[in-house]
Design an enzyme around this catalytic site. Structure first.
Site, PDB file in Angstrom:
ATOM      1  N   SER A  83      65.397  20.845   8.711  1.00 25.43           N
ATOM      2  CA  SER A  83      66.727  20.332   8.964  1.00 25.43           C
ATOM      3  C   SER A  83      66.780  18.812   9.049  1.00 25.43           C
ATOM      4  O   SER A  83      67.431  18.242   9.935  1.00 25.43           O
ATOM      5  CB  SER A  83      67.241  20.942  10.261  1.00 25.43           C
ATOM      6  OG  SER A  83      68.578  21.092  10.137  1.00 25.43           O
TER       7      SER A  83
ATOM      8  N   SER B  48      68.331  16.999   7.059  1.00 25.17           N
ATOM      9  CA  SER B  48      69.693  16.547   6.755  1.00 25.17           C
ATOM     10  C   SER B  48      70.548  16.520   8.019  1.00 25.17           C
ATOM     11  O   SER B  48      71.266  15.545   8.273  1.00 25.17           O
ATOM     12  CB  SER B  48      70.332  17.420   5.674  1.00 25.17           C
ATOM     13  OG  SER B  48      70.029  18.758   5.891  1.00 25.17           O
TER      14      SER B  48
ATOM     15  N   ASP C 125      71.049  24.253  13.411  1.00 26.17           N
ATOM     16  CA  ASP C 125      70.275  23.018  13.242  1.00 26.17           C
ATOM     17  C   ASP C 125      70.682  21.950  14.259  1.00 26.17           C
ATOM     18  O   ASP C 125      69.849  21.383  14.971  1.00 26.17           O
ATOM     19  CB  ASP C 125      70.484  22.451  11.828  1.00 26.17           C
ATOM     20  CG  ASP C 125      70.146  23.468  10.751  1.00 26.17           C
ATOM     21  OD1 ASP C 125      69.365  24.394  11.048  1.00 26.17           O
ATOM     22  OD2 ASP C 125      70.673  23.351   9.632  1.00 26.17           O
TER      23      ASP C 125
END
Ligand code: GLA
Length: 410
Positions: free
Chosen positions: A131, A133, A177
């Protein structure tokens, strides 16, 4: 990843690229996350588990009087430069999408941004599964909020970061996330109920032997927006609609988390293939999370690990989200002595597998996996790697006037 060394390096880069004196710079750390149990059920409002790790994204920045964002990266070429009023549309595969999306998410939520920022960002292993991003998105949100003196609670930042992915980038994912990144505490399991957005930190209360988190990278890199991720989300919704109709319930929104377990048991035979498999994954994963939390709170890592491995198996057989290199890594890991359990990390289409391991055996496991994987996937071997890391606290400021955990704010 030595946070202190990386921070000093970033501060030097910020001074060199933007002329910001280290004393007036701020640094925010947004860790990567793993999800030992609860894979692919967040978007269906299931309860998931997460843990932040001691690797992640660091952003050194200084608020600027100009209404402009200027951000560069240690890993990627070019500078992200845009005016606060004009973040623009996302560009395919562009790392700057997350900062543009952060500006848009805050503005759409009604926050006034009058100050931009200059910054330098770094984050190893952006290849997926951890994760990265969402970590970039969280770091950008926190930096923009800090620069504009906005007090935003962690719970709201979770939804703002989700808006970057759902509304700006079009990925129909859940809140796993962001929750792991923002809420985690070292050596605790972060339990997130995605239906209510409530969370709980579950400690390892009983003494257990030393353990580590092992990450085995496949070398496969690909953006989630180009995978079957959204198709699986739609399949889950289609399964939920059939089950709710069969139970004569007229929920406006059909998600598997809205279906009672008794309704699933009564009507599951009505599901066509492969929707039956998607629902089987959801309901079995819900049960694994339930058992896993009990195992964790008793310090029973062998049982917790077995549930992780079963979760991995269900991801392969029922959710059908793995790719052959990830399945290879999974099979190699679960056979290694010293591995309590393993599964794909994150969505499983690319990136890495995560294993919970006995710390004493971690190095040996890493040494065994590397050549075995190279034999199975020779074309990917050069980009593959194994890392040993540990659980860590969630996102926080490392330098700057706030100097506090994000959880204490708002
Ligand atoms: C990705 C998504 C999350 C979650 C996981 C799978 O990381 O961003 O929302 O669905 O995959 O558990």
């Amino acid at each position: 990843m030595d946070l202190e060394v990386t921070q000093q390096h970033l501060l030097r880069e910020l001074a060199a690229r933007y002329g910001v004196a280290p004393a007036s710079a701020r640094v925010v750390f947004a860790p990567y996350r793993i999800c030992p149990l609860g894979a692919h059920i967040d978007h269906q409002l299931g309860t998931v588990t997460a843990m932040a790790i001691d690797r992640g994204v660091l952003l050194a920045y200084a608020p600027s009087a100009a209404r402009e964002v200027r951000l560069s990266s240690l890993e990627f070429a070019g500078e992200m430069r845009f005016e606060l009023d004009r973040p623009g549309a996302p560009q395919p595969g562009d790392w700057g999408n997350y900062v543009r999306g952060a500006v848009q998410a805050l503005t759409r939520k009604g926050y006034t941004l009058s100050r931009g920022l200059v910054g330098v960002i770094t984050g190893p292993w952006s290849e997926g599964g951890l994760s990265s991003s969402a970590a970039v998105g969280v770091a950008c949100l926190l930096a923009l909020e800090d620069g504009n003196a906005l007090r935003v609670a962690a719970e709201e930042n979770i939804l703002l970061d989700q808006a970057i992915e759902n509304d700006y980038l079009g990925l129909k994912n859940g809140i796993l996330d962001q929750s792991g990144i923002l809420l985690s505490r070292r050596d605790h399991l972060t339990l997130v109920d995605c239906a209510t957005n409530q969370h709980e930190l579950v400690p390892l209360t009983q003494p257990v032997g030393a353990w580590s988190i092992l990450l085995a990278f496949s070398g496969l890199k690909q953006a989630l927006t180009g995978t079957d991720y959204n198709r699986r989300v739609a399949e889950c919704a289609a399964a939920a609609r059939i089950l709710l109709d069969a139970a004569e319930r007229s929920e406006a929104k059909a998600l598997l988390g809205c279906v009672r377990e008794s309704e699933y048991a009564e009507h599951k035979r009505k599901l066509p293939h492969p929707l039956d498999l998607r629902a089987a994954h959801f309901f079995s994963e819900v049960e694994r999370v339930r058992q896993g939390v009990m195992a964790w709170s008793k310090g029973d890592l062998p049982l917790f690990g077995r549930l992780m491995t079963e979760s991995g198996e269900s991801s392969i057989r029922n959710y059908q989200c793995g790719s052959p290199p990830l399945v290879d890594l999974y099979e190699l890991l679960v056979r290694c002595p010293g591995v309590y359990g393993a599964r794909f990390s994150g969505a499983g289409f690319r990136g890495c597998c995560v294993a919970l391991v006995n710390e004493a055996a971690a190095q040996q496991i890493a040494e065994a996996i590397t050549p075995a994987y190279a034999r199975r996937q020779p074309a990917l071997a050069a980009q593959a790697s194994v890392e040993i890391c540990h659980s860590e606290d969630g996102a926080r400021f490392l330098a700057g006037p706030l100097g506090q955990s994000i959880k204490d704010e708002g």
